[in-house]
Design a protein around this motif. Structure first.
Motif, PDB file in Angstrom:
ATOM      1  N   GLY A 119     -28.265  12.420  14.057  1.00  0.00           N
ATOM      2  CA  GLY A 119     -27.000  12.028  13.458  1.00  0.00           C
ATOM      3  C   GLY A 119     -26.263  13.196  12.833  1.00  0.00           C
ATOM      4  N   PRO A 120     -25.058  12.935  12.341  1.00  0.00           N
ATOM      5  CA  PRO A 120     -24.247  13.990  11.735  1.00  0.00           C
ATOM      6  C   PRO A 120     -24.747  14.347  10.346  1.00  0.00           C
ATOM      7  N   PRO A 121     -24.278  15.469   9.797  1.00  0.00           N
ATOM      8  CA  PRO A 121     -24.677  15.817   8.425  1.00  0.00           C
ATOM      9  C   PRO A 121     -24.147  14.782   7.440  1.00  0.00           C
ATOM     10  N   PRO A 122     -24.832  14.593   6.316  1.00  0.00           N
ATOM     11  CA  PRO A 122     -24.376  13.599   5.337  1.00  0.00           C
ATOM     12  C   PRO A 122     -23.041  13.994   4.720  1.00  0.00           C
ATOM     13  N   VAL A 123     -22.311  12.998   4.259  1.00  0.00           N
ATOM     14  CA  VAL A 123     -21.017  13.222   3.615  1.00  0.00           C
ATOM     15  C   VAL A 123     -21.255  13.542   2.145  1.00  0.00           C
ATOM     16  N   GLY A 124     -20.684  14.649   1.684  1.00  0.00           N
ATOM     17  CA  GLY A 124     -20.827  15.043   0.285  1.00  0.00           C
ATOM     18  C   GLY A 124     -19.884  14.265  -0.626  1.00  0.00           C
ATOM     19  N   GLU A 125     -20.110  14.363  -1.925  1.00  0.00           N
ATOM     20  CA  GLU A 125     -19.308  13.614  -2.902  1.00  0.00           C
ATOM     21  C   GLU A 125     -17.830  13.967  -2.818  1.00  0.00           C
ATOM     22  N   ASP A 126     -17.512  15.258  -2.655  1.00  0.00           N
ATOM     23  CA  ASP A 126     -16.112  15.676  -2.604  1.00  0.00           C
ATOM     24  C   ASP A 126     -15.412  15.092  -1.379  1.00  0.00           C
ATOM     25  N   GLU A 127     -16.104  15.094  -0.250  1.00  0.00           N
ATOM     26  CA  GLU A 127     -15.479  14.537   0.955  1.00  0.00           C
ATOM     27  C   GLU A 127     -15.313  13.033   0.838  1.00  0.00           C
ATOM     28  N   TRP A 128     -16.314  12.360   0.270  1.00  0.00           N
ATOM     29  CA  TRP A 128     -16.171  10.919   0.083  1.00  0.00           C
ATOM     30  C   TRP A 128     -14.959  10.623  -0.793  1.00  0.00           C
ATOM     31  N   ALA A 129     -14.808  11.382  -1.880  1.00  0.00           N
ATOM     32  CA  ALA A 129     -13.664  11.154  -2.771  1.00  0.00           C
ATOM     33  C   ALA A 129     -12.352  11.366  -2.032  1.00  0.00           C
ATOM     34  N   ALA A 130     -12.281  12.432  -1.232  1.00  0.00           N
ATOM     35  CA  ALA A 130     -11.052  12.714  -0.484  1.00  0.00           C
ATOM     36  C   ALA A 130     -10.758  11.608   0.528  1.00  0.00           C
ATOM     37  N   ARG A 131     -11.785  11.129   1.200  1.00  0.00           N
ATOM     38  CA  ARG A 131     -11.577  10.058   2.179  1.00  0.00           C
ATOM     39  C   ARG A 131     -11.187   8.745   1.496  1.00  0.00           C
ATOM     40  N   ARG A 132     -11.837   8.422   0.395  1.00  0.00           N
ATOM     41  CA  ARG A 132     -11.470   7.205  -0.330  1.00  0.00           C
ATOM     42  C   ARG A 132     -10.028   7.287  -0.835  1.00  0.00           C
ATOM     43  N   TYR A 133      -9.667   8.440  -1.370  1.00  0.00           N
ATOM     44  CA  TYR A 133      -8.302   8.624  -1.880  1.00  0.00           C
ATOM     45  C   TYR A 133      -7.284   8.502  -0.746  1.00  0.00           C
ATOM     46  N   GLY A 134      -7.573   9.161   0.384  1.00  0.00           N
ATOM     47  CA  GLY A 134      -6.644   9.124   1.502  1.00  0.00           C
ATOM     48  C   GLY A 134      -6.446   7.728   2.051  1.00  0.00           C
ATOM     49  N   LEU A 135      -7.531   6.965   2.201  1.00  0.00           N
ATOM     50  CA  LEU A 135      -7.416   5.610   2.727  1.00  0.00           C
ATOM     51  C   LEU A 135      -6.759   4.680   1.705  1.00  0.00           C
ATOM     52  N   SER A 136      -7.030   4.895   0.426  1.00  0.00           N
ATOM     53  CA  SER A 136      -6.380   4.092  -0.615  1.00  0.00           C
ATOM     54  C   SER A 136      -4.870   4.309  -0.600  1.00  0.00           C
ATOM     55  N   ASP A 137      -4.463   5.553  -0.399  1.00  0.00           N
ATOM     56  CA  ASP A 137      -3.041   5.880  -0.336  1.00  0.00           C
ATOM     57  C   ASP A 137      -2.393   5.230   0.887  1.00  0.00           C
ATOM     58  N   LEU A 138      -3.085   5.280   2.018  1.00  0.00           N
ATOM     59  CA  LEU A 138      -2.577   4.628   3.219  1.00  0.00           C
ATOM     60  C   LEU A 138      -2.470   3.118   3.028  1.00  0.00           C
ATOM     61  N   LEU A 139      -3.434   2.555   2.298  1.00  0.00           N
ATOM     62  CA  LEU A 139      -3.406   1.113   2.054  1.00  0.00           C
ATOM     63  C   LEU A 139      -2.178   0.732   1.236  1.00  0.00           C
ATOM     64  N   ASP A 140      -1.829   1.553   0.237  1.00  0.00           N
ATOM     65  CA  ASP A 140      -0.607   1.304  -0.533  1.00  0.00           C
ATOM     66  C   ASP A 140       0.626   1.366   0.370  1.00  0.00           C
ATOM     67  N   ASP A 141       0.645   2.346   1.281  1.00  0.00           N
ATOM     68  CA  ASP A 141       1.765   2.448   2.220  1.00  0.00           C
ATOM     69  C   ASP A 141       1.849   1.214   3.109  1.00  0.00           C
ATOM     70  N   LEU A 142       0.693   0.731   3.546  1.00  0.00           N
ATOM     71  CA  LEU A 142       0.663  -0.451   4.413  1.00  0.00           C
ATOM     72  C   LEU A 142       1.209  -1.668   3.681  1.00  0.00           C
ATOM     73  N   ARG A 143       0.816  -1.827   2.436  1.00  0.00           N
ATOM     74  CA  ARG A 143       1.272  -2.984   1.654  1.00  0.00           C
ATOM     75  C   ARG A 143       2.781  -2.955   1.442  1.00  0.00           C
ATOM     76  N   GLY A 144       3.333  -1.740   1.327  1.00  0.00           N
ATOM     77  CA  GLY A 144       4.754  -1.651   1.009  1.00  0.00           C
ATOM     78  C   GLY A 144       5.663  -1.430   2.192  1.00  0.00           C
ATOM     79  N   ALA A 145       5.108  -1.276   3.387  1.00  0.00           N
ATOM     80  CA  ALA A 145       5.925  -0.933   4.545  1.00  0.00           C
ATOM     81  C   ALA A 145       6.652  -2.142   5.109  1.00  0.00           C
ATOM     82  N   ALA A 146       7.891  -1.909   5.525  1.00  0.00           N
ATOM     83  CA  ALA A 146       8.653  -2.933   6.224  1.00  0.00           C
ATOM     84  C   ALA A 146       8.423  -2.780   7.724  1.00  0.00           C
ATOM     85  N   ARG A 147       8.670  -3.848   8.468  1.00  0.00           N
ATOM     86  CA  ARG A 147       8.474  -3.785   9.910  1.00  0.00           C
ATOM     87  C   ARG A 147       9.385  -2.718  10.508  1.00  0.00           C
ATOM     88  N   GLY A 148       8.843  -1.924  11.414  1.00  0.00           N
ATOM     89  CA  GLY A 148       9.624  -0.866  12.038  1.00  0.00           C
ATOM     90  C   GLY A 148       8.733   0.288  12.448  1.00  0.00           C
TER      91      GLY A 148
END
Length: 242
Positions: A119-148
Motif C-alpha cells: 500500500g501507499p505511505p501513511p498520511v501524516g497529520e499535516d496532510e490530513w489537516a490540509a485535505r480536511r480543510y480543502g474538502l470542508s471549503d469545497l463543501l461550503d462552496d457546494l452548499r452555496g452554489a447556484a445551478r450553472g
C-alpha cells in the motif's frame, strides 16, 4: 491476432534485448476493453539501457510503451508510492507476462506485487489537516452554489476529493480519472455508486445527497476543519551578499 500476440510481436521487433515485458490496462484481460482502448506495454531491459516512454501504433492499435531497466522500475515505483498512484506497479504486478528471460519477469513481478500489497505511505497529520480543510471549503462552496457552470466544477472537485479521502482513510492507493473510480470500486462498490449518483444530482442542482456523503466521509477522519486551521509559511533563503 489478440492484443497479447500483437504486443509480443512488437516487443520482439523493437526490443530483442528485453528481459521482461508485460501488457497492462484494459487490453490485458479484455474485461473493460472499449473501442478506444490502447496497448499499455512495460518493457524491461538490462541496466544501462535507455529509459523512456513512447506513444506509437502497431497493427491498428495505439500503443503506450514504458521502457525501463530494473533500476528505473524501482525509481518510478518509489515515485508512484510518493504520489500514492501505482500505474507502473499495477502493470508489472497484474499485467499479462509477455517476455521473461532467465526469470526476469518473475523477479520484476514479485517485487511489484510486494510493493503494491504494502500500500501507499501513511498520511501524516499535516496532510490530513490540509485535505480536511480543502474538502470542508469545497463543501461550503457546494452548499452555496447556484445551478450553472460553477456548480459543475465544484461538484467535480468534491467528487474527486471525497473519493481520495475515502481511499486514504483505509490506506488504499489513489488514481486519476477512471482509475480513481476503479480504486474506489475495489474498496467499496456501494460508496462508488452512491457518490456517482449524488454527483449527478448535484450537477442538476440538488446537492443534498452529495453533501451528506461528504460529511460522512469527513467524519471518518476527524470531521470538517475550518476555523483554527493554521499552516506556517516559509521565507526564501537569504541571498548571500556579493
Amino acid at each position: 491476432m489478440t492484443p497479447a500476440e500483437i504486443a509480443v510481436a512488437l516487443v520482439a521487433a523493437r526490443f530483442p534485448d528485453a528481459v521482461a515485458a508485460f501488457l497492462g490496462g484494459s487490453s490485458a484481460t479484455g474485461a473493460r476493453q472499449t473501442s478506444t482502448s490502447d496497448l499499455d506495454i512495460v518493457v524491461v531491459r538490462g541496466d544501462g539501457a535507455a529509459v523512456f516512454r513512447e506513444t506509437t501504433t502497431s497493427q491498428g492499435w495505439l500503443v503506450e510503451l514504458f521502457v525501463h531497466t530494473p533500476s528505473s522500475c524501482r525509481h518510478y515505483w518509489d515515485l508512484d508510492a510518493a504520489a500514492r498512484r501505482p500505474p507502473l506497479l499495477r502493470m508489472c504486478a497484474e499485467g499479462v507476462q509477455l517476455v521473461s528471460v532467465e526469470g526476469g519477469a518473475e523477479r520484476v513481478r514479485t517485487e511489484a506485487r510486494r510493493r503494491l500489497a504494502a500500500g501507499p505511505p501513511p498520511v501524516g497529520e499535516d496532510e490530513w489537516a490540509a485535505r480536511r480543510y480543502g474538502l470542508s471549503d469545497l463543501l461550503d462552496d457546494l452548499r452555496g452554489a447556484a445551478r450553472g457552470p460553477e456548480l459543475v466544477f465544484i461538484a467535480n472537485e468534491v467528487l474527486t476529493a471525497t473519493c481520495e479521502m475515502a481511499l486514504l482513510a483505509q490506506g488504499r492507493w489513489l488514481g486519476t480519472g477512471k482509475w480513481l473510480a476503479r480504486e474506489l470500486e475495489r474498496l467499496d462498490t456501494g460508496l462508488l455508486q452512491e457518490l456517482t449518483s449524488a454527483h449527478a444530482a448535484a450537477v442538476g442542482g440538488d446537492g443534498q445527497a452529495l453533501t451528506c456523503i461528504v460529511e460522512r466521509v469527513l467524519g471518518r477522519v476527524g470531521g470538517p476543519l475550518s476555523t483554527g486551521y493554521h499552516v506556517d509559511g516559509h521565507l526564501p533563503q537569504a541571498v548571500p551578499a556579493p
